[in-house]
Motif scaffolding. Structure first.
Motif, PDB file in Angstrom:
ATOM      1  N   SER A   1       0.842  -1.196   0.000  1.00 10.87           N
ATOM      2  CA  SER A   1       0.000   0.000   0.000  1.00 10.87           C
ATOM      3  C   SER A   1       0.883   1.254   0.000  1.00 10.87           C
ATOM      4  N   ILE A   2       0.267   2.384  -0.374  1.00 10.52           N
ATOM      5  CA  ILE A   2       0.952   3.680  -0.357  1.00 10.52           C
ATOM      6  C   ILE A   2       0.609   4.368   0.958  1.00 10.52           C
ATOM      7  N   ASP A   3       1.637   4.793   1.697  1.00 11.03           N
ATOM      8  CA  ASP A   3       1.390   5.533   2.939  1.00 11.03           C
ATOM      9  C   ASP A   3       1.473   7.017   2.605  1.00 11.03           C
ATOM     10  N   ILE A   4       0.315   7.706   2.605  1.00 12.78           N
ATOM     11  CA  ILE A   4       0.329   9.099   2.127  1.00 12.78           C
ATOM     12  C   ILE A   4       1.154  10.014   3.033  1.00 12.78           C
ATOM     13  N   THR A   5       1.393   9.613   4.273  1.00 13.11           N
ATOM     14  CA  THR A   5       2.198  10.491   5.142  1.00 13.11           C
ATOM     15  C   THR A   5       3.624  10.629   4.589  1.00 13.11           C
ATOM     16  N   ASP A   6       4.062   9.658   3.782  1.00 15.75           N
ATOM     17  CA  ASP A   6       5.389   9.759   3.136  1.00 15.75           C
ATOM     18  C   ASP A   6       5.460  10.932   2.158  1.00 15.75           C
ATOM     19  N   TYR A   7       4.304  11.445   1.740  1.00 16.39           N
ATOM     20  CA  TYR A   7       4.282  12.435   0.654  1.00 16.39           C
ATOM     21  C   TYR A   7       3.803  13.814   1.096  1.00 16.39           C
ATOM     22  N   MET A   8       3.647  14.018   2.417  1.00 17.33           N
ATOM     23  CA  MET A   8       3.092  15.293   2.871  1.00 17.33           C
ATOM     24  C   MET A   8       4.114  16.422   2.731  1.00 17.33           C
ATOM     25  N   ASN A   9       3.677  17.554   2.194  1.00 20.11           N
ATOM     26  CA  ASN A   9       4.533  18.738   2.037  1.00 20.11           C
ATOM     27  C   ASN A   9       5.939  18.369   1.567  1.00 20.11           C
ATOM     28  N   CYS A  10       6.023  17.601   0.501  1.00 21.73           N
ATOM     29  CA  CYS A  10       7.326  17.032   0.141  1.00 21.73           C
ATOM     30  C   CYS A  10       8.113  17.932  -0.816  1.00 21.73           C
ATOM     31  N   GLY A  11       7.503  19.018  -1.315  1.00 19.20           N
ATOM     32  CA  GLY A  11       8.246  19.922  -2.199  1.00 19.20           C
ATOM     33  C   GLY A  11       8.619  19.286  -3.530  1.00 19.20           C
ATOM     34  N   LYS A  12       7.898  18.270  -3.908  1.00 21.33           N
ATOM     35  CA  LYS A  12       8.198  17.577  -5.175  1.00 21.33           C
ATOM     36  C   LYS A  12       6.908  17.368  -5.960  1.00 21.33           C
ATOM     37  N   THR A  13       7.070  17.071  -7.244  1.00 22.43           N
ATOM     38  CA  THR A  13       5.918  16.753  -8.086  1.00 22.43           C
ATOM     39  C   THR A  13       5.573  15.280  -7.877  1.00 22.43           C
ATOM     40  N   ILE A  14       4.425  15.053  -7.262  1.00 23.25           N
ATOM     41  CA  ILE A  14       4.025  13.681  -6.916  1.00 23.25           C
ATOM     42  C   ILE A  14       3.326  13.038  -8.108  1.00 23.25           C
ATOM     43  N   VAL A  15       3.671  11.787  -8.381  1.00 21.86           N
ATOM     44  CA  VAL A  15       2.959  11.016  -9.406  1.00 21.86           C
ATOM     45  C   VAL A  15       2.481   9.725  -8.761  1.00 21.86           C
ATOM     46  N   ILE A  16       1.173   9.536  -8.778  1.00 21.06           N
ATOM     47  CA  ILE A  16       0.592   8.327  -8.192  1.00 21.06           C
ATOM     48  C   ILE A  16      -0.344   7.695  -9.219  1.00 21.06           C
ATOM     49  N   ALA A  17      -0.135   6.423  -9.497  1.00 21.83           N
ATOM     50  CA  ALA A  17      -1.108   5.677 -10.296  1.00 21.83           C
ATOM     51  C   ALA A  17      -2.165   5.162  -9.330  1.00 21.83           C
ATOM     52  N   ASN A  18      -3.426   5.458  -9.624  1.00 24.90           N
ATOM     53  CA  ASN A  18      -4.515   5.053  -8.725  1.00 24.90           C
ATOM     54  C   ASN A  18      -5.705   4.560  -9.545  1.00 24.90           C
ATOM     55  N   PRO A  19      -5.974   3.227  -9.524  1.00 23.72           N
ATOM     56  CA  PRO A  19      -5.240   2.142  -8.888  1.00 23.72           C
ATOM     57  C   PRO A  19      -3.774   2.106  -9.325  1.00 23.72           C
ATOM     58  N   ASN A  20      -2.933   1.595  -8.414  1.00 21.66           N
ATOM     59  CA  ASN A  20      -1.520   1.468  -8.763  1.00 21.66           C
ATOM     60  C   ASN A  20      -1.322   0.248  -9.662  1.00 21.66           C
ATOM     61  N   ALA A  21      -0.283   0.314 -10.472  1.00 16.62           N
ATOM     62  CA  ALA A  21       0.108  -0.819 -11.308  1.00 16.62           C
ATOM     63  C   ALA A  21       1.535  -1.188 -10.902  1.00 16.62           C
ATOM     64  N   PRO A  22       1.897  -2.445 -10.801  1.00 13.64           N
ATOM     65  CA  PRO A  22       1.066  -3.618 -11.103  1.00 13.64           C
ATOM     66  C   PRO A  22       0.336  -4.209  -9.905  1.00 13.64           C
ATOM     67  N   THR A  23       0.169  -3.451  -8.825  1.00 14.66           N
ATOM     68  CA  THR A  23      -0.445  -4.058  -7.642  1.00 14.66           C
ATOM     69  C   THR A  23      -1.968  -4.102  -7.721  1.00 14.66           C
ATOM     70  N   GLY A  24      -2.588  -3.100  -8.375  1.00 16.95           N
ATOM     71  CA  GLY A  24      -4.051  -3.027  -8.433  1.00 16.95           C
ATOM     72  C   GLY A  24      -4.667  -2.394  -7.196  1.00 16.95           C
ATOM     73  N   LEU A  25      -3.827  -1.996  -6.236  1.00 11.41           N
ATOM     74  CA  LEU A  25      -4.354  -1.420  -4.988  1.00 11.41           C
ATOM     75  C   LEU A  25      -4.738   0.045  -5.189  1.00 11.41           C
ATOM     76  N   VAL A  26      -5.701   0.516  -4.367  1.00 12.92           N
ATOM     77  CA  VAL A  26      -6.165   1.896  -4.509  1.00 12.92           C
ATOM     78  C   VAL A  26      -5.928   2.729  -3.256  1.00 12.92           C
ATOM     79  N   LEU A  27      -5.809   4.016  -3.493  1.00 14.23           N
ATOM     80  CA  LEU A  27      -5.893   5.025  -2.432  1.00 14.23           C
ATOM     81  C   LEU A  27      -7.300   5.591  -2.466  1.00 14.23           C
TER      82      LEU A  27
END
Ligand SMILES: *Cc1c(COP(=O)(O)O)cnc(C)c1O
Length: 356
Positions: free
Chosen positions: A137-163
């Motif tokens: 799974s993706i832990d969104i706390t890893d991406y808070m105020n990160c000063g970067k351009t975030i790219v998230i596949a949702n559902p993610n590939a190749p896992t198929g999991l969703v945020l």
């Protein structure tokens, strides 16, 4: 592949190109390896393409006016909030070019769509990969105020999991100094789209495709949704790259597809049913199967390596996708085909597991 020319620019000397899933032409395989739809395009799409073909001497409409107007109707947006592209891969490339650089590098999960690092390298954009949690799974706390351009596949590939949509909203809300790019290639297989948020947040770009749920992988049609100034930025890149990026046949195919949404809804429902059937069958055979919201399942067994299963299936005329990545080497990604194809696939796996 032939040796690279001595004339090849040093700028790209270290570029490692994307490796697409194999499309072997030697024999007819049951193709469960590149997440295509097993269903033909709607009949109206085939008709529209036939009717348009005689106009191929003329350039296509660079603004994709008719198609964007139809998209705006279907998705409840303004035409100015939409860019149409040559597959969503092009939308991703344009977005990386437009919204990231050395000062605002890219960040995405360590296990996700393999094109993200390639487009980053191509455009000389530094990128960071954040490991998925143990359960992928993706832990969104890893991406808070990160000063970067975030790219998230949702559902993610190749896992198929969703945020969840709430999770996506937090990401967007807590990163307003950069664009947040949500790649929704698989959204139609049972997930909420983030497009409802683009009128609220001016840093959210949602990317989609006709390749998977609309049976048009071979036509190359993708899109980006965002507020009008994000789309204007993407248009600057588009008109500096390829103004006629969507060809005539694809444009009318896309328009006709949007007029046959019932057909595609039924196809998606069939795929979801077969996905859930396939997951249950694999679990009965002792596989670990991640809960998928996409048109594929990601599965592994303690009793056979991912590569051995891939090879044994290929020998039986069934192609699935195996990734040479240590963390997921025991897994295979199996695209959901027709129910009949999935029954053949499960029978083959049963046979293989008996011998394993
Ligand atoms: C398939 C896929 C795409 C690319 O699709 P196009 O055929 O280029 O529209 C983009 N992102 C993800 C996550 C995909 O799986």
């Amino acid at each position: 592949m032939a040796k690279l020319s001595a004339y090849f620019s040093k700028r790209y000397a270290n570029l490692e190109p994307y490796v697409p899933g194999e499309q072997p032409q030697d024999k007819q395989y049951i193709k469960l390896n590149t997440n295509e739809s097993p269903y033909e395009p709607a009949a109206s799409v085939l008709d529209a393409v036939k009717k348009e073909a005689h106009l191929l001497n003329l350039y296509s409409d660079p603004e994709c006016t008719l198609l964007r107007n139809k998209m705006a109707d279907v998705y409840g947006l303004k035409p100015g909030q939409i860019l149409m592209t040559n597959g969503s891969d092009e939308a991703l490339n344009f977005a990386f070019m437009a919204f990231s650089d050395e000062d605002t590098p890219l960040v995405f999960p360590d296990i996700t769509y393999g094109f993200y690092p390639v487009f980053a390298q191509l455009n000389k954009i530094p990128y960071y990969e954040i490991p998925l949690a143990e359960d992928f799974s993706i832990d969104i706390t890893d991406y808070m105020n990160c000063g970067k351009t975030i790219v998230i596949a949702n559902p993610n590939a190749p896992t198929g999991l969703v945020l969840s949509l709430a999770g996506i909203e937090k990401l967007v809300q807590n990163n307003q100094d950069a664009a947040v790019i949500i790649d929704e290639a698989y959204v139609d297989f049972g997930n909420d789209s983030a497009r409802s948020l683009i009128n609220i947040y001016d840093n959210l770009l949602v990317i989609g495709t006709f390749s998977k749920s609309k049976s048009l992988a071979g036509a190359r049609l993708g899109f980006a949704f965002g507020n009008e100034s994000l789309i204007a930025a993407l248009n600057t890149i588009k008109y500096s790259t390829n103004p006629y990026n969507v060809n005539r046949l694809t444009m009318v195919a896309g328009l006709a597809a949007l007029e046959s949404l019932d057909y595609y809804d039924t196809a998606c429902q069939n795929i979801i049913k077969s996905r859930d059937w396939t997951s249950a069958q694999l679990r009965n055979l002792g596989f670990e199967v991640l809960p998928s919201c996409a048109n594929f399942v990601f599965a592994k067994s303690k009793n056979i390596s991912g590569e051995a299963l891939y090879n044994a299936l290929k020998q039986r005329g069934i192609l699935v996708r195996h990734f040479n990545n240590k963390r997921i080497t025991d897994f295979n990604r199996i695209t959901i085909g027709t129910q009949e194809q999935m029954e053949l696939c499960i029978s083959a796996i049963k046979e293989i597991m008996k011998g394993a």
